[in-house]
Design an enzyme around this catalytic site. Sequence first.
Site, PDB file in Angstrom:
ATOM      1  N   THR A  31       7.403  -1.337  -7.505  1.00  0.00           N
ATOM      2  CA  THR A  31       6.003  -1.154  -7.889  1.00  0.00           C
ATOM      3  C   THR A  31       5.925  -0.537  -9.265  1.00  0.00           C
ATOM      4  O   THR A  31       6.714   0.337  -9.610  1.00  0.00           O
ATOM      5  CB  THR A  31       5.247  -0.250  -6.890  1.00  0.00           C
ATOM      6  N   ASN A  33       3.909   1.914 -11.253  1.00  0.00           N
ATOM      7  CA  ASN A  33       2.963   3.002 -10.992  1.00  0.00           C
ATOM      8  C   ASN A  33       2.069   3.174 -12.207  1.00  0.00           C
ATOM      9  O   ASN A  33       2.561   3.371 -13.327  1.00  0.00           O
ATOM     10  CB  ASN A  33       3.725   4.303 -10.714  1.00  0.00           C
ATOM     11  N   GLU A  86      -0.034   2.006  -7.189  1.00  0.00           N
ATOM     12  CA  GLU A  86       1.217   1.264  -7.343  1.00  0.00           C
ATOM     13  C   GLU A  86       0.934  -0.227  -7.231  1.00  0.00           C
ATOM     14  O   GLU A  86       0.342  -0.672  -6.256  1.00  0.00           O
ATOM     15  CB  GLU A  86       2.197   1.637  -6.233  1.00  0.00           C
TER      16      GLU A  86
HETATM   17  N1  RBF Z   1       2.988   3.351   1.963  1.00  0.00           N
HETATM   18  C1  RBF Z   1       2.575   3.881   3.150  1.00  0.00           C
HETATM   19  O1  RBF Z   1       2.993   4.969   3.505  1.00  0.00           O
HETATM   20  N2  RBF Z   1       1.692   3.221   3.969  1.00  0.00           N
HETATM   21  C2  RBF Z   1       1.212   1.986   3.668  1.00  0.00           C
HETATM   22  O2  RBF Z   1       0.410   1.445   4.448  1.00  0.00           O
HETATM   23  C3  RBF Z   1       1.655   1.370   2.451  1.00  0.00           C
HETATM   24  N3  RBF Z   1       1.255   0.123   2.113  1.00  0.00           N
HETATM   25  C4  RBF Z   1       1.740  -0.456   0.965  1.00  0.00           C
HETATM   26  C5  RBF Z   1       1.370  -1.759   0.662  1.00  0.00           C
HETATM   27  C6  RBF Z   1       1.857  -2.376  -0.477  1.00  0.00           C
HETATM   28  C7  RBF Z   1       1.455  -3.787  -0.772  1.00  0.00           C
HETATM   29  C8  RBF Z   1       2.720  -1.669  -1.342  1.00  0.00           C
HETATM   30  C9  RBF Z   1       3.254  -2.312  -2.582  1.00  0.00           C
HETATM   31  C10 RBF Z   1       3.073  -0.370  -1.057  1.00  0.00           C
HETATM   32  C11 RBF Z   1       2.599   0.253   0.101  1.00  0.00           C
HETATM   33  N4  RBF Z   1       2.951   1.562   0.421  1.00  0.00           N
HETATM   34  C12 RBF Z   1       2.547   2.118   1.597  1.00  0.00           C
HETATM   35  C13 RBF Z   1       3.588   2.415  -0.581  1.00  0.00           C
HETATM   36  C14 RBF Z   1       5.081   2.541  -0.482  1.00  0.00           C
HETATM   37  O3  RBF Z   1       5.376   3.578   0.427  1.00  0.00           O
HETATM   38  C15 RBF Z   1       5.571   2.894  -1.891  1.00  0.00           C
HETATM   39  O4  RBF Z   1       5.408   1.764  -2.729  1.00  0.00           O
HETATM   40  C16 RBF Z   1       7.003   3.358  -1.955  1.00  0.00           C
HETATM   41  O5  RBF Z   1       7.172   4.477  -1.146  1.00  0.00           O
HETATM   42  C17 RBF Z   1       7.429   3.706  -3.398  1.00  0.00           C
HETATM   43  O6  RBF Z   1       6.660   4.736  -3.920  1.00  0.00           O
HETATM   44 MG    MG Z   2       6.878   2.389  -8.278  1.00  0.00          MG
END
Ligand code: RBF
Ligand code: MG
Length: 157
Positions: A31, A33, A86
């Site tokens: 991702t 940020n 992100e």
């Molecule tokens: N993190 C969560 O804890 N819960 C989520 O529902 C969640 N949904 C995400 C959906 C997408 C499409 C993306 C790209 C990330 C999501 N994340 C979510 C964040 C994810 O935990 C994070 O990108 C990584 O931990 C890196 O920082």
């Molecule tokens: Mg990132």
Amino acid sequence: MLFHLQGGPSRLQAPVVSGFGRGSAQLGFPTANLCPSHLAPALAALPRGVYYGWAVLQSEPDAPRKCVLNIGARPTFADGEGDTVEVHVIHRYQSAFYGAQLRVLVLGFFRPEMRFSGVQELVSRIKADVGLAASLLDAPSNVSAKEDAFLIDAWTE
Ligand code: RBF
Ligand code: MG
């Protein structure tokens, strides 16, 4: 239409800052940020959750790419230091683009952010988010959103 944002698209432009390095290494979904201080007014209208839209990098202004975004505190992990924005760009890049300017036209909302019981559960859900975004963005109304002036305007910093 289902999934579309109530008040029309949101427009986010910000430099990419470094995150936790987890998206790419641990989840397989890198991702970009976005620096939150550049986004304050736009973010006020976007509750925490998962969205989809088009992303354009300043270094490739003619190439809008499909993307999904997570706005929130990543409750699956314990190290949440406040909210992050992100963007996972649905494209295989060769390298990270820290410092680059990114524009994101946010078209729709998928779901609230959730706390998953483990990384595998989160990864499966992100895969589903990406699949849904990829097909929704092929719908004619979303394809035409690539022509939004915000995405094609000249870049000034
Ligand atoms: N993190 C969560 O804890 N819960 C989520 O529902 C969640 N949904 C995400 C959906 C997408 C499409 C993306 C790209 C990330 C999501 N994340 C979510 C964040 C994810 O935990 C994070 O990108 C990584 O931990 C890196 O920082
Ligand atoms: Mg990132």
